[in-house]
Design a protein around this motif. Structure first.
Motif, mmCIF file in Angstrom:
data_model
loop_
_atom_site.group_PDB
_atom_site.id
_atom_site.type_symbol
_atom_site.label_atom_id
_atom_site.label_comp_id
_atom_site.label_asym_id
_atom_site.label_seq_id
_atom_site.Cartn_x
_atom_site.Cartn_y
_atom_site.Cartn_z
ATOM 1 N N ALA A 16 -1.914 -17.669 -7.993
ATOM 2 C CA ALA A 16 -0.672 -17.077 -8.514
ATOM 3 C C ALA A 16 0.487 -18.030 -8.278
ATOM 4 O O ALA A 16 0.468 -18.843 -7.347
ATOM 5 N N ALA A 17 1.515 -17.918 -9.124
ATOM 6 C CA ALA A 17 2.705 -18.770 -8.983
ATOM 7 C C ALA A 17 3.897 -18.081 -9.620
ATOM 8 O O ALA A 17 3.741 -17.225 -10.503
ATOM 9 N N ASP A 18 5.075 -18.480 -9.169
ATOM 10 C CA ASP A 18 6.280 -17.990 -9.835
ATOM 11 C C ASP A 18 6.408 -18.648 -11.201
ATOM 12 O O ASP A 18 5.742 -19.645 -11.489
ATOM 13 N N THR A 19 7.247 -18.088 -12.055
ATOM 14 C CA THR A 19 7.400 -18.614 -13.414
ATOM 15 C C THR A 19 8.818 -19.107 -13.688
ATOM 16 O O THR A 19 9.284 -19.107 -14.825
ATOM 17 N N SER A 20 9.520 -19.527 -12.649
ATOM 18 C CA SER A 20 10.902 -19.991 -12.800
ATOM 19 C C SER A 20 10.957 -21.503 -12.980
ATOM 20 O O SER A 20 10.264 -22.236 -12.266
ATOM 21 N N ALA A 21 11.757 -21.950 -13.931
ATOM 22 C CA ALA A 21 12.062 -23.372 -14.077
ATOM 23 C C ALA A 21 13.498 -23.562 -13.605
ATOM 24 O O ALA A 21 14.445 -23.102 -14.255
ATOM 25 N N VAL A 22 13.648 -24.227 -12.451
ATOM 26 C CA VAL A 22 14.946 -24.290 -11.783
ATOM 27 C C VAL A 22 15.348 -25.738 -11.544
ATOM 28 O O VAL A 22 14.513 -26.583 -11.216
ATOM 29 N N GLN A 23 16.631 -26.019 -11.717
ATOM 30 C CA GLN A 23 17.191 -27.309 -11.333
ATOM 31 C C GLN A 23 18.525 -27.076 -10.654
ATOM 32 O O GLN A 23 19.404 -26.432 -11.227
ATOM 33 N N SER A 24 18.634 -27.551 -9.421
ATOM 34 C CA SER A 24 19.848 -27.351 -8.638
ATOM 35 C C SER A 24 20.140 -25.849 -8.537
ATOM 36 O O SER A 24 19.289 -25.089 -8.108
ATOM 37 N N ILE A 25 21.314 -25.412 -8.982
ATOM 38 C CA ILE A 25 21.660 -23.993 -8.890
ATOM 39 C C ILE A 25 21.401 -23.249 -10.193
ATOM 40 O O ILE A 25 21.763 -22.077 -10.330
ATOM 41 N N LEU A 26 20.766 -23.901 -11.162
ATOM 42 C CA LEU A 26 20.543 -23.307 -12.479
ATOM 43 C C LEU A 26 19.102 -22.863 -12.662
ATOM 44 O O LEU A 26 18.167 -23.591 -12.326
ATOM 45 N N VAL A 27 18.921 -21.679 -13.243
ATOM 46 C CA VAL A 27 17.606 -21.217 -13.684
ATOM 47 C C VAL A 27 17.538 -21.432 -15.190
ATOM 48 O O VAL A 27 18.269 -20.805 -15.954
ATOM 49 N N HIS A 28 16.672 -22.343 -15.625
ATOM 50 C CA HIS A 28 16.590 -22.681 -17.050
ATOM 51 C C HIS A 28 15.719 -21.699 -17.832
ATOM 52 O O HIS A 28 15.984 -21.415 -18.982
ATOM 53 N N LYS A 29 14.651 -21.219 -17.203
ATOM 54 C CA LYS A 29 13.785 -20.247 -17.867
ATOM 55 C C LYS A 29 12.987 -19.488 -16.817
ATOM 56 O O LYS A 29 12.858 -19.946 -15.675
ATOM 57 N N THR A 30 12.463 -18.336 -17.199
ATOM 58 C CA THR A 30 11.719 -17.501 -16.250
ATOM 59 C C THR A 30 10.312 -17.193 -16.750
ATOM 60 O O THR A 30 9.698 -16.218 -16.304
ATOM 61 N N ASP A 31 9.811 -18.013 -17.680
ATOM 62 C CA ASP A 31 8.451 -17.795 -18.190
ATOM 63 C C ASP A 31 7.632 -19.085 -18.180
ATOM 64 O O ASP A 31 6.763 -19.298 -19.015
ATOM 65 N N GLU A 32 7.918 -19.962 -17.209
ATOM 66 C CA GLU A 32 7.194 -21.228 -17.074
ATOM 67 C C GLU A 32 5.852 -20.984 -16.377
ATOM 68 O O GLU A 32 5.819 -20.527 -15.228
ATOM 69 N N ASP A 33 4.761 -21.272 -17.054
ATOM 70 C CA ASP A 33 3.429 -21.043 -16.487
ATOM 71 C C ASP A 33 3.027 -22.248 -15.633
ATOM 72 O O ASP A 33 2.770 -23.332 -16.156
ATOM 73 N N LYS A 34 2.953 -22.051 -14.319
ATOM 74 C CA LYS A 34 2.630 -23.135 -13.387
ATOM 75 C C LYS A 34 1.168 -23.107 -12.931
ATOM 76 O O LYS A 34 0.781 -23.850 -12.041
ATOM 77 N N VAL A 35 0.378 -22.230 -13.541
ATOM 78 C CA VAL A 35 -1.055 -22.162 -13.237
ATOM 79 C C VAL A 35 -1.812 -22.580 -14.498
ATOM 80 O O VAL A 35 -1.936 -21.801 -15.437
ATOM 81 N N MET A 36 -2.313 -23.813 -14.501
ATOM 82 C CA MET A 36 -2.973 -24.347 -15.687
ATOM 83 C C MET A 36 -4.463 -24.040 -15.655
ATOM 84 O O MET A 36 -5.123 -24.186 -14.615
#
Length: 213
Positions: A16-36
């Motif tokens: 399992a993994a979170d689905t957040s794409a984050v840079q610094s203080i910004l959340v760019h997206k919340t549906d990033e699949d990090k389990v390939m």
């Protein structure tokens, strides 16, 4: 604030993994699949620098496909773990990948297995593990609640407890998670855990109230 975790049960592995794409203080997206899904019976959960993570996991996936095309047989989970570790070790002396990996797989003659591989090419076979800030909360829960003969329902319940603890205690916690499973029937997505609508607003409001207080 990435979180990747894995558990091995009786005849399956959960990653399992979170689905957040984050840079610094910004959340760019919340549906990033990090389990390939690497192939029909392998999963790779990865955390780290976004560019390195995407490039490295795709590189491993395509090399596994190439090996299978050339040899008409797939690599085992153990062989995949050692290949991944070798690639990280080679890159470490040139241009390191800032990627941490939890690799889960199922082999007919071995059953389910789980491997921990970090960015400096440390490889361990494990029963349970986690990467990222969430590991500070997950590892103690796993130590207390894990047992080797877990059913799928018990393993997913343990993952859910970890997710709940991350959301509750991590100061900047990812809210959405993806859970995938691999067993004799193959690798597939099992569930998603998402905070949407009123639940997300309530969580944000509670956090703001706590900070204000």
């Amino acid at each position: 604030m990435e979180c990747v975790l894995g558990v091995v049960g009786r005849d399956f592995a959960v990653v399992a993994a979170d689905t957040s794409a984050v840079q610094s203080i910004l959340v760019h997206k919340t549906d990033e699949d990090k389990v390939m899904v690497l192939d029909s019976h392998k999963l790779m959960g990865a955390s780290g620098e976004p560019g390195d993570r995407v490039q490295f996991t795709e590189y491993i996936q395509k090399n596994l496909h190439l090996y299978q095309f050339r040899n008409t047989t797939p690599l085992s989970t153990a062989a995949t773990a050692n290949f991944t570790r070798g690639e990280l070790a080679t890159a470490l002396r040139k241009n390191p990948y800032m990627v941490n990996v939890i690799l889960g797989g199922y082999d007919k003659d071995v059953g389910a297995s789980l491997y921990y591989i970090d960015y400096i090419a440390t490889l361990h076979k494990i029963d349970k593990g986690a990467f990222g800030y969430g590991s500070y909360f997950c590892l103690s829960l796993m130590d207390k609640l894990y047992h080797p003969d877990m059913t799928v329902e018990e393993a997913v319940d343990l993952v859910d407890k970890c997710i709940k603890e991350i959301r509750l205690r991590l100061v900047v916690a990812p809210q959405n998670f993806v859970i995938k499973i691999v067993d004799k029937d193959g690798a597939r997505e099992y569930a998603r855990r998402e905070l949407v609508g009123d639940n997300a607003s309530a969580s944000a409001g509670a956090a703001a109230t706590t900070v204000a207080a």
